[in-house]
Design an enzyme around this catalytic site. Structure first.
Site, PDB file in Angstrom:
ATOM      1  N   HIS A  66       0.848  -1.184   0.000  1.00 58.60           N
ATOM      2  CA  HIS A  66       0.000   0.000   0.000  1.00 58.60           C
ATOM      3  C   HIS A  66       0.881   1.231   0.000  1.00 58.60           C
ATOM      4  O   HIS A  66       1.938   1.239   0.632  1.00 58.60           O
ATOM      5  CB  HIS A  66      -0.916   0.015   1.238  1.00 58.60           C
ATOM      6  CG  HIS A  66      -2.062   0.940   1.092  1.00 58.60           C
ATOM      7  ND1 HIS A  66      -1.965   2.279   1.374  1.00 58.60           N
ATOM      8  CD2 HIS A  66      -3.335   0.731   0.645  1.00 58.60           C
ATOM      9  CE1 HIS A  66      -3.128   2.850   1.120  1.00 58.60           C
ATOM     10  NE2 HIS A  66      -3.975   1.950   0.674  1.00 58.60           N
TER      11      HIS A  66
ATOM     12  N   ASP B 123      -8.030  -5.090  -0.117  1.00 59.62           N
ATOM     13  CA  ASP B 123      -8.554  -5.932  -1.190  1.00 59.62           C
ATOM     14  C   ASP B 123      -8.186  -7.406  -1.046  1.00 59.62           C
ATOM     15  O   ASP B 123      -8.695  -8.241  -1.789  1.00 59.62           O
ATOM     16  CB  ASP B 123      -8.029  -5.427  -2.543  1.00 59.62           C
ATOM     17  CG  ASP B 123      -8.693  -4.117  -2.937  1.00 59.62           C
ATOM     18  OD1 ASP B 123      -9.882  -3.958  -2.624  1.00 59.62           O
ATOM     19  OD2 ASP B 123      -8.021  -3.269  -3.539  1.00 59.62           O
TER      20      ASP B 123
END
Ligand code: ACO
Length: 427
Positions: A306, A363
């Site tokens: 991320h 996700d």
């Protein structure tokens, strides 16, 4: 502590203001830098650039903290209803009962879409990706309601927000139903926002609809977790498109397109496809770990890493627990959940991932829940868009209310210097 930063460019020293956020984050205000020095800052991907001051969402990527308007994501995911969170994100405070009831009833009143939109939908190939269709139909809605929003009127803005909160779920349901060859219906006024969304998607023409609470609760949680994430790619897109004074629908349509990409919201579909591919390939997670680390191989461990979280993504923790619960409640034994857990365990112990601070992101486990709820892979990112809608609206409102200037970055030019035009015969 000095509230100034000093920058030395060649022999010239320039003082720059320090901006302190409410969580003591520091930023150097460079807005006058070019005017004072003829120098710009260069930051591809905006890894180190604050584009605005915002009071909507706080996140601390080192500590794994995410808060909407001061409320922790853990508490909201546990206790709140998605529509309450939508109101909170947009207006800064949790709604009281009267405000929430009014919002729901206003949404219901606006939940009709011109039937001509169905004609547009029917002309897309059935195989078209739902995100492309959703983005196009969101844009198409402008043609049916071309009035511009008066951003100086809170009433006008409220009407626009209600309109889009009402219509996007219908578009989502229609896109999903058309893929399955089901009739396109409207919602049920007697239901809550999330209950209505699930009914619009899942009701069948030949049987009585019975609400599945596990499904409603899981979707409610996922939508809340997707609600906002400060200046991510799609939200920055919404802000920058809106900064040219493009309308709300046009800005949201652009946000949907940005979210579609596999490095952003499209990762949830990519994760499930990756897990299924690993399963079909015999479940050898080590092989795929090696591929992810091999710089000559384009494969990346989807759902890992991320831009901001360098410790863990708090949303991933919540979703992992929720995935276990949903599969358990629905009595599903899905081998890909075990593959996902195995990959996570190996990655967390692997020096490559440890060194680069790569952790599962939001996700990584969400697709497993959507799959358990029988939502097809191509719809995962659409569900994400549904959740992100209030965040996009909140940022669009904040940007317009703060009268932010048009978003227009500069560049360092690296092309040819001035040269003379050569006629085509001489080239
Ligand atoms: N698998 C393998 N290696 C990775 C991964 C991954 N998923 N993610 C990052 N890396 C490596 C990079 O190769 C790079 O290695 P290097 O320093 O040796 O060159 C290093 O980690 C840093 O990666 P960057 O791409 O520079 O990090 P950035 O902040 O630009 O990208 C991103 C973040 C796009 C999320 C990236 O981690 C990625 O591609 N992840 C997979 C896609 C994904 O899950 N996206 C969803 C993000 S959450 C969301 O948007 C809702």
């Amino acid at each position: 502590m000095s509230d100034k930063a000093k920058l030395k460019i060649k022999d010239k020293e320039i003082e720059l203001d320090l901006i302190v956020g409410s969580e003591n984050e520091l930023g150097i205000d460079i807005s006058a830098l070019r005017a004072n020095s003829n120098v710009i800052t260069l930051d591809p991907g905006y890894k180190n650039t604050g584009s605005c001051q915002s009071s909507i969402t706080f996140l601390d990527g080192e500590k794994g903290i995410l808060r909407y308007r001061g409320y922790s994501i853990e508490e909201l995911a546990e206790k709140a209803d998605f529509l309450e969170v939508a109101f909170l994100l947009i207006y800064g405070e949790l709604p009281n009962k009267k405000q929430l009831d009014k919002l729901l009833s206003d949404i219901n009143e606006n939940s009709l879409i011109d039937e001509d939109i169905k004609k547009i939908l029917e002309n897309f190939p059935k195989s078209a990706h739902p995100m492309g269709i959703l983005s196009s139909l969101t844009s198409a809605l402008i043609a049916f309601d071309p009035l511009a929003v008066d951003v100086n009127s809170e009433d006008d803005m409220y009407d626009a927000f209600v309109n889009i909160l009402a219509k996007i779920p219908i578009l989502v349901a229609w896109v999903y139903r058309r893929r399955r060859g089901l009739p396109l219906d409207y919602g049920d006024y007697s239901l809550g926002y999330v209950e209505n969304i699930t009914k619009m998607m899942f009701q069948l023409p030949n049987s009585e609809y019975v609400q599945n609470d596990t499904l409603v609760n899981a979707i409610n949680k996922l939508l809340i977790l997707h609600g906002d994430h400060e200046q991510n790619c799609s939200t920055s897109t919404v802000r920058i498109v809106g900064s040219s004074h493009a309308g709300l629908f046009a800005s949201i349509s652009a946000g949907i397109s940005a979210l579609w990409g596999r490095l952003h919201g499209g990762a949830n579909q990519a994760v499930l496809e990756m897990l299924e591919a690993i399963e079909n390939d015999g479940g050898d997670t080590k092989k795929y770990m090696a591929k992810a680390k091999d710089k000559s191989d384009p494969f990346r461990l989807m759902g890992f890493g991320h831009r901001v979280y360098k410790n863990f993504d708090p949303r991933a923790k919540i979703i992992k627990v929720a995935a276990d619960k949903v599969l358990d409640e629905l009595g599903i034994d899905d081998p890909i959940l075990e593959i996902a857990k195995g990959l996570e365990k190996e990655a967390l112990e692997d020096q490559y991932f440890v060194d680069r601070k790569l952790y599962p992101n939001v996700d990584f486990y969400s697709g497993i829940i959507y799959k358990a709820l029988k939502i097809p892979n191509e719809m995962f990112t659409v569900m994400f868009a549904l959740g992100r809608l209030p965040g996009w609206i909140a940022h669009w409102r904040e940007m317009r209310k703060n009268k932010e200037p048009i978003g227009r970055p500069r560049q360092i030019y690296t092309g040819e210097n001035l040269r003379n035009f050569t006629n085509i015969e001489s080239r």
